[in-house]
Design a protein around this motif. Structure first.
Motif, PDB file in Angstrom:
ATOM      1  N   GLY A 282     128.483  20.498 127.454  1.00  0.00           N
ATOM      2  CA  GLY A 282     127.521  20.256 126.369  1.00  0.00           C
ATOM      3  C   GLY A 282     127.675  21.269 125.248  1.00  0.00           C
ATOM      4  N   MET A 283     127.892  22.531 125.605  1.00  0.00           N
ATOM      5  CA  MET A 283     128.084  23.557 124.589  1.00  0.00           C
ATOM      6  C   MET A 283     129.372  23.281 123.816  1.00  0.00           C
ATOM      7  SD  MET A 283     126.700  27.047 126.505  1.00  0.00           S
ATOM      8  CE  MET A 283     128.159  27.900 126.066  1.00  0.00           C
ATOM      9  N   ALA A 284     130.422  22.889 124.542  1.00  0.00           N
ATOM     10  CA  ALA A 284     131.705  22.615 123.886  1.00  0.00           C
ATOM     11  C   ALA A 284     131.539  21.485 122.861  1.00  0.00           C
ATOM     12  CB  ALA A 284     132.766  22.264 124.930  1.00  0.00           C
ATOM     13  N   VAL A 285     130.809  20.438 123.240  1.00  0.00           N
ATOM     14  CA  VAL A 285     130.594  19.308 122.317  1.00  0.00           C
ATOM     15  C   VAL A 285     129.873  19.805 121.058  1.00  0.00           C
ATOM     16  CG1 VAL A 285     129.335  17.126 121.988  1.00  0.00           C
ATOM     17  CG2 VAL A 285     130.561  17.550 124.140  1.00  0.00           C
ATOM     18  N   ASP A 286     128.820  20.589 121.252  1.00  0.00           N
ATOM     19  CA  ASP A 286     128.043  21.044 120.093  1.00  0.00           C
ATOM     20  C   ASP A 286     128.803  22.078 119.263  1.00  0.00           C
ATOM     21  OD1 ASP A 286     126.054  19.269 120.593  1.00  0.00           O
ATOM     22  OD2 ASP A 286     124.612  20.717 121.391  1.00  0.00           O
ATOM     23  N   LEU A 287     129.696  22.830 119.884  1.00  0.00           N
ATOM     24  CA  LEU A 287     130.516  23.797 119.125  1.00  0.00           C
ATOM     25  C   LEU A 287     131.507  23.057 118.226  1.00  0.00           C
ATOM     26  CD1 LEU A 287     131.189  26.378 121.989  1.00  0.00           C
ATOM     27  CD2 LEU A 287     129.979  26.863 119.842  1.00  0.00           C
ATOM     28  N   VAL A 288     132.196  22.072 118.805  1.00  0.00           N
ATOM     29  CA  VAL A 288     133.183  21.320 118.010  1.00  0.00           C
ATOM     30  C   VAL A 288     132.459  20.507 116.936  1.00  0.00           C
ATOM     31  CG1 VAL A 288     134.965  19.531 118.105  1.00  0.00           C
ATOM     32  CG2 VAL A 288     134.880  21.297 119.872  1.00  0.00           C
ATOM     33  N   TYR A 289     131.291  19.992 117.293  1.00  0.00           N
ATOM     34  CA  TYR A 289     130.473  19.259 116.318  1.00  0.00           C
ATOM     35  C   TYR A 289     130.150  20.167 115.123  1.00  0.00           C
ATOM     36  CZ  TYR A 289     126.448  16.676 114.429  1.00  0.00           C
ATOM     37  OH  TYR A 289     125.570  16.018 113.604  1.00  0.00           O
ATOM     38  N   ASP A 300     136.065  31.041 115.247  1.00  0.00           N
ATOM     39  CA  ASP A 300     134.968  31.326 116.190  1.00  0.00           C
ATOM     40  C   ASP A 300     134.874  30.239 117.249  1.00  0.00           C
ATOM     41  OD1 ASP A 300     134.199  33.695 115.073  1.00  0.00           O
ATOM     42  OD2 ASP A 300     132.600  32.827 113.837  1.00  0.00           O
ATOM     43  N   SER A 301     134.978  28.992 116.802  1.00  0.00           N
ATOM     44  CA  SER A 301     134.883  27.879 117.745  1.00  0.00           C
ATOM     45  C   SER A 301     135.982  28.001 118.804  1.00  0.00           C
ATOM     46  CB  SER A 301     134.984  26.567 116.957  1.00  0.00           C
ATOM     47  OG  SER A 301     135.459  25.541 117.748  1.00  0.00           O
ATOM     48  N   ARG A 306     137.843  29.076 124.274  1.00  0.00           N
ATOM     49  CA  ARG A 306     138.810  29.789 125.137  1.00  0.00           C
ATOM     50  C   ARG A 306     138.072  30.572 126.220  1.00  0.00           C
ATOM     51  NH1 ARG A 306     144.297  28.839 125.507  1.00  0.00           N
ATOM     52  NH2 ARG A 306     144.170  27.053 124.180  1.00  0.00           N
ATOM     53  N   LEU A 307     137.003  31.250 125.816  1.00  0.00           N
ATOM     54  CA  LEU A 307     136.270  32.062 126.802  1.00  0.00           C
ATOM     55  C   LEU A 307     135.663  31.162 127.877  1.00  0.00           C
ATOM     56  CD1 LEU A 307     135.253  34.799 127.796  1.00  0.00           C
ATOM     57  CD2 LEU A 307     133.194  34.446 126.436  1.00  0.00           C
ATOM     58  N   ILE A 308     135.064  30.063 127.453  1.00  0.00           N
ATOM     59  CA  ILE A 308     134.455  29.135 128.421  1.00  0.00           C
ATOM     60  C   ILE A 308     135.517  28.691 129.428  1.00  0.00           C
ATOM     61  CG2 ILE A 308     133.388  26.850 128.666  1.00  0.00           C
ATOM     62  CD1 ILE A 308     132.040  27.304 125.922  1.00  0.00           C
ATOM     63  N   GLU A 309     136.718  28.384 128.913  1.00  0.00           N
ATOM     64  CA  GLU A 309     137.795  27.938 129.800  1.00  0.00           C
ATOM     65  C   GLU A 309     138.329  29.080 130.670  1.00  0.00           C
ATOM     66  OE1 GLU A 309     139.811  24.301 127.319  1.00  0.00           O
ATOM     67  OE2 GLU A 309     140.154  26.327 126.591  1.00  0.00           O
ATOM     68  N   ARG A 310     138.441  30.252 130.077  1.00  0.00           N
ATOM     69  CA  ARG A 310     138.998  31.377 130.843  1.00  0.00           C
ATOM     70  C   ARG A 310     138.125  31.739 132.039  1.00  0.00           C
ATOM     71  NH1 ARG A 310     139.865  36.458 127.423  1.00  0.00           N
ATOM     72  NH2 ARG A 310     140.688  37.344 129.342  1.00  0.00           N
ATOM     73  N   ILE A 311     136.821  31.603 131.919  1.00  0.00           N
ATOM     74  CA  ILE A 311     135.974  31.953 133.070  1.00  0.00           C
ATOM     75  C   ILE A 311     135.830  30.769 134.042  1.00  0.00           C
ATOM     76  CG2 ILE A 311     134.780  33.824 131.868  1.00  0.00           C
ATOM     77  CD1 ILE A 311     132.342  31.988 131.576  1.00  0.00           C
ATOM     78  N   GLY A 312     136.618  29.727 133.797  1.00  0.00           N
ATOM     79  CA  GLY A 312     136.762  28.704 134.829  1.00  0.00           C
ATOM     80  C   GLY A 312     136.049  27.385 134.622  1.00  0.00           C
TER      81      GLY A 312
END
Ligand SMILES: NC(=O)c1ccc[n+]([C@@H]2O[C@H](COP(=O)([O-])OP(=O)(O)OC[C@H]3O[C@@H](n4cnc5c(N)ncnc54)[C@H](O)[C@@H]3O)[C@@H](O)[C@H]2O)c1
Ligand SMILES: [Zn+2]
Length: 403
Positions: A282-289, A300-301, A306-312
């Protein structure tokens, strides 16, 4: 006409105690918040992971002499997990126990468990005698860093989440990091995302600290997990106590950043996707939005994704593409449901930079779809944990709430 009008001002103290091994006999942390008669209720999931816990709790109580008394002489182990919030019989069972042992408003209910269990016991305690003191001990990363330090409780009804509940400031919250040791990896990871969320909303320094620990967090190293849970709890507490709307009388709810999608895809996936995983998406959708609308810089996006993905966490799931009988995306219904949930005007918080946010009152369905499509075609970084896919995991829907 004659109107009498007087303000009623109350001050609550919202306390969170951080400790480790709260039930070690020599640990005095619980004496800060417990005294007199205490009724103890524990989530059965926690006991499954740590069978010695009820005895340790009873042993600690017995060691406190006159200061603390374990009411009923034993620790009650009750069902936890989301299904406990769907069963009105559980509320009545807790009321019956409070009545049987004769708890009054100067006694305490100590609830030890995941966020769902704390919501259930908290609701029963808040309504018995119009409110018995509640000390919460959250046992998941999600509840220690987020839900457990809130001022709400509730159970599900009419098949709707948290339809019945109250705002009630707990007597205290005790975060014992040792209670997280036995959590399964997926549950342990889930709470990290609420730390990223609150860092993005309020605290760029916390975001940088998460970035600096990303590898340790990906490996779920206890010290790194504890750091995120603690700072997340702190930020949630600051927001609730200092944000000006603890009982959510307005329509804005910044702590629900990324949650309009999450609240939809969790149930629509039959809970295959857990809350933390759904919030990451949900955060990823709103960030890209926000980036597509020019509200958030591309650099920044990308740094945040990247951080969201790096922590798994994955940032996309096929659940985003589920369509209804008329061919519309099911997830988009989440916007209207979110408005209903908050009440009043649709208010969505978007992140405009690390530690910065803005509120918007409409969302373009077209741009949301474009954001989701962009995330689908994104190359995942190595190390992202694959989520169970719909074809491998049997979809079990939770029991329906009683009518
Ligand atoms: N009141 C609030 O402000 C608030 C805020 C956010 C979320 N919530 C609620 O919190 C709930 C989610 O909480 P959660 O993420 O903690 O999940 P959860 O309570 O559903 O717990 C997940 C599972 O883990 C088990 N478990 C809990 N602790 C364990 C431990 N230490 N070891 C082994 N197993 C353990 C539980 O029995 C359960 O089966 C939802 O119902 C949500 O609505 C409430
Ligand atoms: Zn959440």
């Amino acid at each position: 006409m004659d109107v009498l009008s007087k303000p009623i001002t109350l001050t609550f103290q919202h306390r969170v105690v951080f400790t480790r091994q709260a039930f070690a006999l020599e640990n005095p942390a619980l004496l800060e918040v417990l005294s007199g008669r205490v009724l103890v209720m524990v989530d059965d999931g926690v006991v499954a992971g740590c069978p010695a816990l009820p005895e340790a709790v009873a042993g600690w109580m017995a060691g406190q002499g006159e200061r603390v008394t374990l009411v009923g002489g034993r620790v009650l182990v009750l069902p936890g997990g989301e299904s406990c919030k769907n069963d009105w019989g559980q509320v009545e069972a807790i009321w019956a126990e409070i009545n049987r042992v004769g708890l009054d408003r100067h006694s305490t209910v100590l609830a030890i468990g995941g966020g769902a269990f704390l919501d259930l016991v908290g609701f029963a305690a808040a309504t018995a005698h119009r409110g018995i003191r509640l000390v919460r001990m959250p046992t998941t990363t999600l509840s220690q860093g987020d839900g457990g330090v809130g001022v709400k409780n509730g159970v599900n009804y009419f098949s709707k989440k948290n339809w019945i509940g109250t705002f009630a400031v707990p007597w205290a919250v005790v975060n014992d990091s040792a209670l997280l040791d036995g959590l399964p990896a997926r549950e342990k990871r889930a709470g990290l995302i609420e730390g990223v969320k609150v860092a993005l909303l309020r605290d760029a320094g916390f975001f940088a600290a998460i970035e600096a620990s990303a590898d340790a967090l990906a490996a779920l190293e206890p010290a790194a997990v504890e750091m995120v849970v603690r700072r997340s709890a702190e930020q949630h507490l600051e927001h609730i106590a200092g944000g000006g709307d603890p009982f959510e009388l307005g329509s804005a709810r910044p702590l629900d950043f990324g949650h309009w999608v999450a609240h939809k895809i969790e149930p629509s996936s039959g809970y295959r996707i857990n809350h933390g995983e759904a919030v990451a998406i949900g955060m990823a959708v709103d960030l890209v939005y926000a980036r597509r609308l020019g509200l958030l810089a591309a650099a920044d996006s990308e740094r945040i994704l990247r951080l969201i993905e790096r922590i798994g966490f994955a940032v996309h799931d096929a659940e985003l593409e589920r369509v209804d009988e008329r061919g519309g995306r099911v997830v988009l219904r989440g916007l209207e449901e979110f408005r209903e949930h908050l009440g009043g005007e649709l208010t969505i918080t978007l992140v405009t930079g690390i530690g910065r946010r803005v509120e918007v009152h409409e969302m373009s369905a077209e741009t949301v779809r474009e954001a989701m499509d962009e995330l689908r075609s994104r190359q995942a970084v190595p190390g992202v944990m694959p989520m169970p896919s719909a074809d491998r995991i049997p979809v079990t829907h939770p029991a329906r709430p009683a009518p």
